[in-house]
Design a protein around this motif. Structure first.
Motif, PDB file in Angstrom:
ATOM      1  N   ALA A 102     -69.926  33.552   2.934  1.00  0.00           N
ATOM      2  CA  ALA A 102     -69.172  33.247   4.158  1.00  0.00           C
ATOM      3  C   ALA A 102     -67.698  33.004   3.835  1.00  0.00           C
ATOM      4  O   ALA A 102     -66.813  33.451   4.576  1.00  0.00           O
ATOM      5  N   ALA A 103     -67.424  32.325   2.724  1.00  0.00           N
ATOM      6  CA  ALA A 103     -66.037  32.057   2.327  1.00  0.00           C
ATOM      7  C   ALA A 103     -65.309  33.357   1.994  1.00  0.00           C
ATOM      8  O   ALA A 103     -64.161  33.557   2.404  1.00  0.00           O
ATOM      9  N   ARG A 104     -65.976  34.250   1.293  1.00  0.00           N
ATOM     10  CA  ARG A 104     -65.370  35.545   0.942  1.00  0.00           C
ATOM     11  C   ARG A 104     -65.043  36.332   2.217  1.00  0.00           C
ATOM     12  O   ARG A 104     -63.991  36.948   2.328  1.00  0.00           O
ATOM     13  N   ASN A 105     -65.944  36.292   3.197  1.00  0.00           N
ATOM     14  CA  ASN A 105     -65.703  36.997   4.464  1.00  0.00           C
ATOM     15  C   ASN A 105     -64.560  36.370   5.251  1.00  0.00           C
ATOM     16  O   ASN A 105     -63.795  37.070   5.900  1.00  0.00           O
ATOM     17  N   THR A 106     -64.441  35.057   5.194  1.00  0.00           N
ATOM     18  CA  THR A 106     -63.378  34.360   5.926  1.00  0.00           C
ATOM     19  C   THR A 106     -62.024  34.553   5.259  1.00  0.00           C
ATOM     20  O   THR A 106     -61.024  34.797   5.931  1.00  0.00           O
ATOM     21  N   LEU A 107     -61.991  34.436   3.938  1.00  0.00           N
ATOM     22  CA  LEU A 107     -60.723  34.435   3.206  1.00  0.00           C
ATOM     23  C   LEU A 107     -60.218  35.822   2.824  1.00  0.00           C
ATOM     24  O   LEU A 107     -59.009  36.006   2.641  1.00  0.00           O
ATOM     25  N   GLY A 108     -61.109  36.765   2.652  1.00  0.00           N
ATOM     26  CA  GLY A 108     -60.723  38.047   2.085  1.00  0.00           C
ATOM     27  C   GLY A 108     -60.796  37.951   0.569  1.00  0.00           C
ATOM     28  O   GLY A 108     -60.712  36.858  -0.009  1.00  0.00           O
ATOM     29  N   GLN A 109     -60.931  39.089  -0.080  1.00  0.00           N
ATOM     30  CA  GLN A 109     -61.163  39.130  -1.520  1.00  0.00           C
ATOM     31  C   GLN A 109     -60.056  38.446  -2.335  1.00  0.00           C
ATOM     32  O   GLN A 109     -60.327  37.651  -3.220  1.00  0.00           O
ATOM     33  N   GLU A 110     -58.810  38.767  -2.049  1.00  0.00           N
ATOM     34  CA  GLU A 110     -57.700  38.260  -2.863  1.00  0.00           C
ATOM     35  C   GLU A 110     -57.574  36.730  -2.779  1.00  0.00           C
ATOM     36  O   GLU A 110     -57.447  36.060  -3.806  1.00  0.00           O
ATOM     37  N   THR A 111     -57.634  36.184  -1.582  1.00  0.00           N
ATOM     38  CA  THR A 111     -57.534  34.735  -1.416  1.00  0.00           C
ATOM     39  C   THR A 111     -58.765  34.044  -1.987  1.00  0.00           C
ATOM     40  O   THR A 111     -58.662  32.977  -2.602  1.00  0.00           O
ATOM     41  N   PHE A 112     -59.931  34.655  -1.814  1.00  0.00           N
ATOM     42  CA  PHE A 112     -61.167  34.105  -2.376  1.00  0.00           C
ATOM     43  C   PHE A 112     -61.055  33.982  -3.896  1.00  0.00           C
ATOM     44  O   PHE A 112     -61.389  32.950  -4.470  1.00  0.00           O
ATOM     45  N   ILE A 113     -60.571  35.027  -4.539  1.00  0.00           N
ATOM     46  CA  ILE A 113     -60.408  35.007  -5.999  1.00  0.00           C
ATOM     47  C   ILE A 113     -59.413  33.925  -6.409  1.00  0.00           C
ATOM     48  O   ILE A 113     -59.649  33.178  -7.364  1.00  0.00           O
ATOM     49  N   SER A 114     -58.308  33.802  -5.680  1.00  0.00           N
ATOM     50  CA  SER A 114     -57.329  32.756  -5.998  1.00  0.00           C
ATOM     51  C   SER A 114     -57.951  31.368  -5.871  1.00  0.00           C
ATOM     52  O   SER A 114     -57.731  30.509  -6.726  1.00  0.00           O
ATOM     53  N   ALA A 115     -58.737  31.158  -4.827  1.00  0.00           N
ATOM     54  CA  ALA A 115     -59.398  29.863  -4.637  1.00  0.00           C
ATOM     55  C   ALA A 115     -60.374  29.580  -5.776  1.00  0.00           C
ATOM     56  O   ALA A 115     -60.444  28.443  -6.273  1.00  0.00           O
ATOM     57  N   GLU A 116     -61.120  30.600  -6.207  1.00  0.00           N
ATOM     58  CA  GLU A 116     -62.028  30.423  -7.348  1.00  0.00           C
ATOM     59  C   GLU A 116     -61.271  29.983  -8.593  1.00  0.00           C
ATOM     60  O   GLU A 116     -61.709  29.097  -9.320  1.00  0.00           O
ATOM     61  N   TRP A 117     -60.142  30.638  -8.862  1.00  0.00           N
ATOM     62  CA  TRP A 117     -59.374  30.323 -10.062  1.00  0.00           C
ATOM     63  C   TRP A 117     -58.752  28.936  -9.993  1.00  0.00           C
ATOM     64  O   TRP A 117     -58.737  28.212 -10.988  1.00  0.00           O
ATOM     65  N   VAL A 118     -58.243  28.553  -8.844  1.00  0.00           N
ATOM     66  CA  VAL A 118     -57.676  27.202  -8.715  1.00  0.00           C
ATOM     67  C   VAL A 118     -58.779  26.164  -8.934  1.00  0.00           C
ATOM     68  O   VAL A 118     -58.597  25.187  -9.668  1.00  0.00           O
TER      69      VAL A 118
END
Length: 194
Positions: A102-118
């Motif tokens: 659900a988070a990936r769908n809401t954020l989009g791939q690029e923002t999701f990846i950034s959130a994972e890394w942070v």
């Protein structure tokens, strides 16, 4: 490969995590939630101050532990917090996998990846800070360190450190002097022998 689900590939490290879809305030919210889950008082103190400076309302900071029950957080913020919690509370459960999808769908791939890394990076910094026993200084209403703290040992001196927080160019201050660090190591050895 019949019957097997295709796994998403590992997320590449973003060159500039905060410029790929995350605002600085969103990065701080992730760091605070992860630090709450890990119990890292140094990082909680640091990132709560930074979030307030960036305009995150105190009420949101107060309600972070109960974000799922609150209506104050947007869908985007809820997705970021789901990523933060999932990265901190491994292994993945069926619920956490659903949260990530659900988070990936809401954020989009690029923002999701950034959130994972942070989230992953602050998890590492939390562990370093906890293991190093970084002290939290008493502060005034503006966030300035007070000259003396009631719980500060006498053999602690103020030193400016070169420690830098991920995604920023600011450094922290007030690191324990080598004498105090030696004393703490000796105290730990004594406790271990008991």
């Amino acid at each position: 490969m019949r019957g097997r689900q295709r796994r998403p590939s590992l997320a590449p490290f973003p060159r500039r995590p905060l410029s790929t879809g995350l605002s600085s305030a969103e990065g701080e919210i992730i760091k605070i939630r992860v630090s709450q889950l890990n119990g890292c008082v140094f990082c909680l103190d640091l990132h709560s101050r930074q979030a307030r400076k960036l305009g995150v309302p105190q009420q949101k900071l107060d309600l972070l532990p109960a974000w799922r029950e609150s209506t104050l957080f947007s869908d985007r913020e809820a997705a970021l917090l789901a990523v933060a919690e999932t990265a901190t509370t491994l292994p993945l459960s069926e619920d956490s996998k659903a949260d990530l999808l659900a988070a990936r769908n809401t954020l989009g791939q690029e923002t999701f990846i950034s959130a994972e890394w942070v989230a992953t990076t602050i998890n590492i910094f939390n562990r370093i800070s906890i293991l190093s026993e970084h002290p939290v200084r008493a502060r005034d209403a503006e966030g300035e360190a007070l000259l003396e703290s009631r719980r500060t040992p006498r053999n602690v001196t103020k030193v400016t450190a070169g420690f830098q927080d991920i995604g920023t160019k600011r450094s922290t201050s007030d690191v324990i002097s080598s004498d105090a660090a030696s004393q703490r190591r000796q105290n730990r050895r004594n406790r271990a022998q008991q």
